[in-house]
Design a protein around this motif. Sequence first.
Motif, PDB file in Angstrom:
ATOM      1  N   VAL A  11     -11.159 -10.599  11.733  1.00 23.48           N
ATOM      2  CA  VAL A  11     -11.477  -9.403  10.924  1.00 23.48           C
ATOM      3  C   VAL A  11     -11.088  -8.147  11.706  1.00 23.48           C
ATOM      4  O   VAL A  11     -10.475  -7.224  11.153  1.00 23.48           O
ATOM      5  CB  VAL A  11     -12.984  -9.361  10.569  1.00 23.48           C
ATOM      6  N   ASP A  12     -11.410  -8.132  12.998  1.00 25.61           N
ATOM      7  CA  ASP A  12     -11.114  -6.962  13.828  1.00 25.61           C
ATOM      8  C   ASP A  12      -9.607  -6.740  13.986  1.00 25.61           C
ATOM      9  O   ASP A  12      -9.165  -5.636  14.285  1.00 25.61           O
ATOM     10  CB  ASP A  12     -11.776  -7.098  15.204  1.00 25.61           C
ATOM     11  N   THR A  13      -8.824  -7.787  13.814  1.00 22.61           N
ATOM     12  CA  THR A  13      -7.361  -7.650  13.839  1.00 22.61           C
ATOM     13  C   THR A  13      -6.860  -7.101  12.500  1.00 22.61           C
ATOM     14  O   THR A  13      -5.972  -6.245  12.458  1.00 22.61           O
ATOM     15  CB  THR A  13      -6.696  -9.029  14.082  1.00 22.61           C
ATOM     16  N   LEU A  14      -7.444  -7.617  11.411  1.00 25.13           N
ATOM     17  CA  LEU A  14      -6.969  -7.236  10.074  1.00 25.13           C
ATOM     18  C   LEU A  14      -7.278  -5.778   9.732  1.00 25.13           C
ATOM     19  O   LEU A  14      -6.431  -5.070   9.180  1.00 25.13           O
ATOM     20  CB  LEU A  14      -7.603  -8.126   9.001  1.00 25.13           C
ATOM     21  N   LEU A  15      -8.512  -5.359  10.048  1.00 27.18           N
ATOM     22  CA  LEU A  15      -8.955  -4.035   9.572  1.00 27.18           C
ATOM     23  C   LEU A  15      -8.056  -2.871   9.980  1.00 27.18           C
ATOM     24  O   LEU A  15      -7.662  -2.076   9.126  1.00 27.18           O
ATOM     25  CB  LEU A  15     -10.395  -3.774  10.005  1.00 27.18           C
ATOM     26  N   PRO A  16      -7.711  -2.746  11.271  1.00 29.38           N
ATOM     27  CA  PRO A  16      -6.823  -1.630  11.630  1.00 29.38           C
ATOM     28  C   PRO A  16      -5.461  -1.736  10.959  1.00 29.38           C
ATOM     29  O   PRO A  16      -4.833  -0.715  10.661  1.00 29.38           O
ATOM     30  CB  PRO A  16      -6.697  -1.717  13.151  1.00 29.38           C
ATOM     31  N   ARG A  17      -5.017  -2.946  10.688  1.00 24.57           N
ATOM     32  CA  ARG A  17      -3.719  -3.100  10.015  1.00 24.57           C
ATOM     33  C   ARG A  17      -3.810  -2.607   8.577  1.00 24.57           C
ATOM     34  O   ARG A  17      -2.890  -1.952   8.073  1.00 24.57           O
ATOM     35  CB  ARG A  17      -3.277  -4.569  10.043  1.00 24.57           C
ATOM     36  N   ILE A  18      -4.919  -2.900   7.909  1.00 22.98           N
ATOM     37  CA  ILE A  18      -5.118  -2.415   6.538  1.00 22.98           C
ATOM     38  C   ILE A  18      -5.185  -0.890   6.546  1.00 22.98           C
ATOM     39  O   ILE A  18      -4.572  -0.207   5.731  1.00 22.98           O
ATOM     40  CB  ILE A  18      -6.401  -3.034   5.927  1.00 22.98           C
ATOM     41  N   GLN A  19      -5.935  -0.380   7.520  1.00 28.64           N
ATOM     42  CA  GLN A  19      -6.040   1.076   7.697  1.00 28.64           C
ATOM     43  C   GLN A  19      -4.649   1.692   7.848  1.00 28.64           C
ATOM     44  O   GLN A  19      -4.322   2.693   7.202  1.00 28.64           O
ATOM     45  CB  GLN A  19      -6.875   1.335   8.968  1.00 28.64           C
ATOM     46  N   GLY A  20      -3.814   1.060   8.664  1.00 29.27           N
ATOM     47  CA  GLY A  20      -2.461   1.540   8.903  1.00 29.27           C
ATOM     48  C   GLY A  20      -1.616   1.522   7.644  1.00 29.27           C
ATOM     49  O   GLY A  20      -0.891   2.478   7.354  1.00 29.27           O
ATOM     50  N   LEU A  21      -1.755   0.442   6.877  1.00 31.69           N
ATOM     51  CA  LEU A  21      -0.997   0.321   5.624  1.00 31.69           C
ATOM     52  C   LEU A  21      -1.374   1.450   4.671  1.00 31.69           C
ATOM     53  O   LEU A  21      -0.525   2.054   4.019  1.00 31.69           O
ATOM     54  CB  LEU A  21      -1.307  -1.014   4.935  1.00 31.69           C
ATOM     55  N   GLN A  22      -2.676   1.717   4.595  1.00 27.66           N
ATOM     56  CA  GLN A  22      -3.138   2.749   3.665  1.00 27.66           C
ATOM     57  C   GLN A  22      -2.685   4.131   4.118  1.00 27.66           C
ATOM     58  O   GLN A  22      -2.282   4.942   3.299  1.00 27.66           O
ATOM     59  CB  GLN A  22      -4.662   2.709   3.521  1.00 27.66           C
ATOM     60  N   GLN A  23      -2.758   4.369   5.424  1.00 27.12           N
ATOM     61  CA  GLN A  23      -2.334   5.689   5.937  1.00 27.12           C
ATOM     62  C   GLN A  23      -0.865   5.923   5.650  1.00 27.12           C
ATOM     63  O   GLN A  23      -0.463   7.019   5.276  1.00 27.12           O
ATOM     64  CB  GLN A  23      -2.617   5.795   7.438  1.00 27.12           C
ATOM     65  N   ALA A  24      -0.068   4.858   5.781  1.00 20.08           N
ATOM     66  CA  ALA A  24       1.369   4.978   5.546  1.00 20.08           C
ATOM     67  C   ALA A  24       1.659   5.321   4.088  1.00 20.08           C
ATOM     68  O   ALA A  24       2.699   5.882   3.766  1.00 20.08           O
ATOM     69  CB  ALA A  24       2.061   3.679   5.935  1.00 20.08           C
ATOM     70  N   ARG A  25       0.721   4.977   3.202  1.00 18.03           N
ATOM     71  CA  ARG A  25       0.946   5.226   1.762  1.00 18.03           C
ATOM     72  C   ARG A  25       0.414   6.571   1.298  1.00 18.03           C
ATOM     73  O   ARG A  25       0.684   6.989   0.185  1.00 18.03           O
ATOM     74  CB  ARG A  25       0.274   4.119   0.928  1.00 18.03           C
TER      75      ARG A  25
END
Length: 226
Positions: free
Chosen positions: A211-225
């Motif tokens: 979960v701790d690996t996934l969350l920042p990646r999701i955050q990154g995806l959203q910021q990029a959008r």
Amino acid sequence: MTLDQTRLRIAIQKSGRLSKECQKMLKGCGVKLNLREQRLIAHAENMPIDLLLVRDDDIPGLVMDGVVDLGVVGENVLEETVMERQAQGDAAEYNVLKRLDFGGCRLSLAVAQELDYQGVKSLEGKRIATSYPWLLKRYMDSQGVKFKSVMLNGSVEVAPRAGVAEAICDLVSTGATLEANGLVETDVIFRSKAALIQSANALPASKQAVVDTLLPRIQGLQQARE
Ligand code: PRT
Ligand code: ZN
């Protein structure tokens, strides 16, 4: 195929308005999925993650019952399920990990264009068709308006024309469906987006690490959008 207790289990909608975005999000997080049609379970090839592909309505309960660790579901379905389960005395705990940037819609009241609508009091004693009886009741109670709920799981927008209700309470995004059915949106009662939720039970460290690996990646995806 069986569920391995050591792998993080995520429930997502099998097919529908959230499924493509969910799969895209997971792919964007680097999760390699082997999604074959008609499968309930999909195993990630490169991470200890199993996906459960289900009806969106089942996702909150699967998370609240601890059957899966995470789920992606519309807040509308989530909130409705919470109220329904609380009324039945079932556990309704979960944590929101992240509000997501897709699945946006609103749950609104709508009436026939011909109806002389003077505010929600105009619906006193009237029949309202909906798939969201608990969210609707909460709103009507807050407005002090008594009404009759007509439960429909689909085709809610045709209820007034079919003569089974005077109003509807349904999800709206563009408003095209309402318009096509001669209805006018009158009150927005709930605004929704998809959310990533987690079971209230603490996860074993190995799953929490995923979960701790996934969350920042999701955050990154959203910021990029943004
Ligand atoms: O089969 P399953 O039970 O999994 O799917 P479902 O048919 O119950 O749900 P689905 O795929 O239609 O929607 C899943 C989730 O997407 C919903 O719970 C919402 O959180 C979100 N969402 C976002 C929407 C909409 N937008 C939406 N517009 N869900 C439904 N609609 C429908 C609405 O009910 C109405 O029929 O689209 C129509 C209105 O759209 P407009 O654009 O004409 O206003
Ligand atoms: Zn559904």
